[in-house]
Design an enzyme around this catalytic site. Sequence first.
Site, mmCIF file in Angstrom:
data_model
loop_
_atom_site.group_PDB
_atom_site.id
_atom_site.type_symbol
_atom_site.label_atom_id
_atom_site.label_comp_id
_atom_site.label_asym_id
_atom_site.label_seq_id
_atom_site.Cartn_x
_atom_site.Cartn_y
_atom_site.Cartn_z
ATOM 1 N N HIS A 66 0.649 -1.452 -0.107
ATOM 2 C CA HIS A 66 0.013 -0.089 0.253
ATOM 3 C C HIS A 66 1.041 1.534 -0.240
ATOM 4 O O HIS A 66 1.493 2.212 -1.460
ATOM 5 C CB HIS A 66 -1.082 -0.118 0.935
ATOM 6 C CG HIS A 66 -1.678 1.224 1.592
ATOM 7 N ND1 HIS A 66 -2.220 1.427 0.523
ATOM 8 C CD2 HIS A 66 -1.521 2.456 2.712
ATOM 9 C CE1 HIS A 66 -2.566 3.174 0.782
ATOM 10 N NE2 HIS A 66 -2.644 3.150 2.218
ATOM 11 N N HIS A 90 4.659 6.541 5.651
ATOM 12 C CA HIS A 90 3.018 7.754 6.277
ATOM 13 C C HIS A 90 2.219 6.879 7.909
ATOM 14 O O HIS A 90 2.087 7.652 8.218
ATOM 15 C CB HIS A 90 2.131 8.070 4.980
ATOM 16 C CG HIS A 90 0.730 6.992 4.331
ATOM 17 N ND1 HIS A 90 1.491 6.175 3.092
ATOM 18 C CD2 HIS A 90 0.000 6.231 4.750
ATOM 19 C CE1 HIS A 90 0.558 5.252 3.268
ATOM 20 N NE2 HIS A 90 -0.359 5.824 3.975
ATOM 21 N N GLU A 94 1.609 5.339 13.206
ATOM 22 C CA GLU A 94 0.489 4.931 13.478
ATOM 23 C C GLU A 94 0.379 3.566 13.659
ATOM 24 O O GLU A 94 -0.321 3.237 14.475
ATOM 25 C CB GLU A 94 -0.987 5.419 12.541
ATOM 26 C CG GLU A 94 -2.204 5.342 13.414
ATOM 27 C CD GLU A 94 -3.077 5.491 12.051
ATOM 28 O OE1 GLU A 94 -4.226 5.509 11.830
ATOM 29 O OE2 GLU A 94 -2.661 6.010 11.331
ATOM 30 N N ASP A 95 0.365 2.902 12.300
ATOM 31 C CA ASP A 95 -0.341 0.979 13.160
ATOM 32 C C ASP A 95 1.613 0.208 13.017
ATOM 33 O O ASP A 95 1.752 -0.802 13.534
ATOM 34 C CB ASP A 95 0.681 1.141 11.196
ATOM 35 C CG ASP A 95 -0.868 1.108 11.083
ATOM 36 O OD1 ASP A 95 -1.654 1.861 11.382
ATOM 37 O OD2 ASP A 95 -1.659 1.314 9.515
ATOM 38 N N ASP A 157 -2.346 8.025 -0.818
ATOM 39 C CA ASP A 157 -3.702 7.388 -0.443
ATOM 40 C C ASP A 157 -4.279 6.294 -0.212
ATOM 41 O O ASP A 157 -5.117 5.738 -0.358
ATOM 42 C CB ASP A 157 -3.153 7.960 1.814
ATOM 43 C CG ASP A 157 -3.381 6.993 2.897
ATOM 44 O OD1 ASP A 157 -3.239 5.800 2.320
ATOM 45 O OD2 ASP A 157 -4.040 6.967 3.815
ATOM 46 N N ASP A 280 -23.458 13.647 -27.070
ATOM 47 C CA ASP A 280 -23.925 14.091 -28.514
ATOM 48 C C ASP A 280 -23.482 15.220 -28.209
ATOM 49 O O ASP A 280 -22.537 15.762 -29.662
ATOM 50 C CB ASP A 280 -25.470 14.804 -29.264
ATOM 51 C CG ASP A 280 -26.077 12.915 -29.120
ATOM 52 O OD1 ASP A 280 -25.526 12.696 -29.649
ATOM 53 O OD2 ASP A 280 -27.575 13.619 -29.413
#
Length: 725
Positions: A66, A90, A94-95, A157, A280
């Site tokens: 990711h 990034h 956080e993770d 992201d 059109d």
Amino acid sequence: MAHADPLPAEATQTGTDPGRRVSELCSLLETYLEPEQVQTVYRAYQFGASAHDGQRRLSGEPYITHPVAVAKVLGEMRLDYQSIVAAILHDVIEDTPTAKEHIAEDFGEEVAELVDGVSKLTQIQFESKAEAQAANFRKMMMAMSRDIRVIIIKLADRLHNMRTVWVMPPHKRRRIARETLDIYAPIANRLGINNVRIELEDLCFAAIHPMRCRVIKAQVRKARRNQKAVVGKVRDALQGRLAEVGIEATLESREKHLYSIYQKMRGEVGDRKGFNAVLDVYGFRVIVDSVDSCYRVLGALHGLYKPVPGCFKDYIAIPKSNGYQSLHTTLWGPQGIQIEVQIRTTEMHRVAEMGVAAHWMYKAGEAAQNTAQSRAREWVKDLLEMQKNAGNPLEFIENVKIDLFPDEVYVFTPSGDIMEMPRGATLVDFAYAVHSDIGDTCLAAKVDKRLVPLRTQLETGQTIDIITAPGARPNPAWLDFVVTAKARSAIRHSLKNLRHEEAISLGRRLLEQALESVSLELDQIPPEQMERGLAAQGFETLEGLLENIGLGRRMPWLAARHLAGLSDDVVESDDGDRQRLTIRGTEGAVVTFARCCNPIPGDPIIGFASSGRGMVVHLQDCKNLHEYRKHPEKWLDVQWEPEIDRDFSVPVRVDVVNERGVLAGVAATISESEGNILNVSVDEREGMIATINFSIAVKGRRHLARIMRRLRVLNSVLRITRVKG
């Protein structure tokens, strides 16, 4: 984060090789970055892969795929290597257990700040989804004000999350898509990153309305096959014309994206179009080498096909708010078909697709070379001002969302400067766009040298002159018609401050009056006694007490007894000689005049303390006063100032003979008596008699009596009465 939480490695056994993805990324970056910068990016990949080791996405892929995909989106925009590194890292703060300091040590403070800025956007929990979305949006705007690359990384992201949202359950997929459509796509548009905005909109459309998307997609595919011959014929004609006049240009056919078609088909009520009517219209884009060539192309094409009147727009001379520049024209082609043509230079084309990300130059001195970047920074500056004035995140997001959907008009200042305003903007919006102080003191305005109401909506080409006065203040009624976020937040902020000041002023007068009954003056109370008296009432400052008294939340006589050191249970005596509070008519929003009885100067009046509203002034014989007699402690003795220089509205009912010209005669008499008619309505009664209801602005009771005397002598007037409820 919008992406799925990483799963343990054992939860899935399949995945895509991240090594291949990072190789593709590095190959892309080598086309515009220095070798040592590409090496730093690869080192960031190794760092991130180690930090995310064992984590997987819901799709089963290793989690590091990711961030690498996000970095590739930025690489396709040709962003600087710090942004690419930050994109890869990034999620590590956080993770994973990785600290910001660790990133700063390995990749520099600039990268660490970018990573921290993106991470902080989704860390705080809130009680409601609306509050969470609003607060996160507010944090996003503030992070963008510090470094605009934070929001570009966040957009990339979100783009990759939307590309892979199909592994989510349908309800989560729709929720994420709706948030993306409401917030992220408009931000991409506002920053001019057109390719990201278009892809986000189409992905969201497919997630929210999958059946509609499939139907339109199939119809588009079918229509394209049928139109192939016509498109080829028009292309040959355009290229032939450009070759005739000796202009070198790249000609592209331009296809509408699915969400754009869907929006046009939905349209506004009464302006909805069928699928064929949307398809059109044939779109072409002409890209040339210079601005001069753009205008030459325009002339050449207008010589080939007739232009559709009113459909030409010059965004080169007057760029859009996101920096977009092009000439737009619509032509009548062969067999009556319509041809939409955009004409721009190569540089304009890059900015049109990439916006603030085009030719990225982060240093402040260089940023001015990119119109989109300089305009984005101006927008962010306005956001900071709105952030200061907004009372809460929900108010802030409400204001900013208004600014995210602009449809511009262009007007001129008296000195000839061009001002860009959203469609529907009024003269008050314009005043605040010039400067907050101009808006706050706005009194009137001229459009093309003619006085017009402040609620008048702006139209392209008008010259606007705002008339100000030092004593003028924002009117709460402006909030009913302003459309720009800057005007709305500035008016609310000014009214809040004004109300605060007015409440303190009234509270001081009420408290001083109450202190007289216990033989005290406010300035004579010793500091220690003042502190004890305030503490006993739960206030830290005298200003807080005065404001609460002025807003009717605290009774002045009770506050006076506390400050005097007396007990609460001693009831205030009423000896009839106590000085009354004088009403001047200039107290502002904290003193209002009851609409049930409409008191005017000269009437016997009484004040009633209404919690949160301040003081409401009634006639002493008002029919509604019996409701308030249960709360005698909230009654306040008041009287009018002898000389009041302002008008008061009073309703008057006039019974007249129903004959031609009677209304004009009555109105003329009121005007000759220096009364101003604010409102008028006519009720027919019994055929020969009609009742006219007037709302008249008068100076006071004597002025009203003079008007009524002059009306009574008119032959057509049968009866005249003042309405008191």
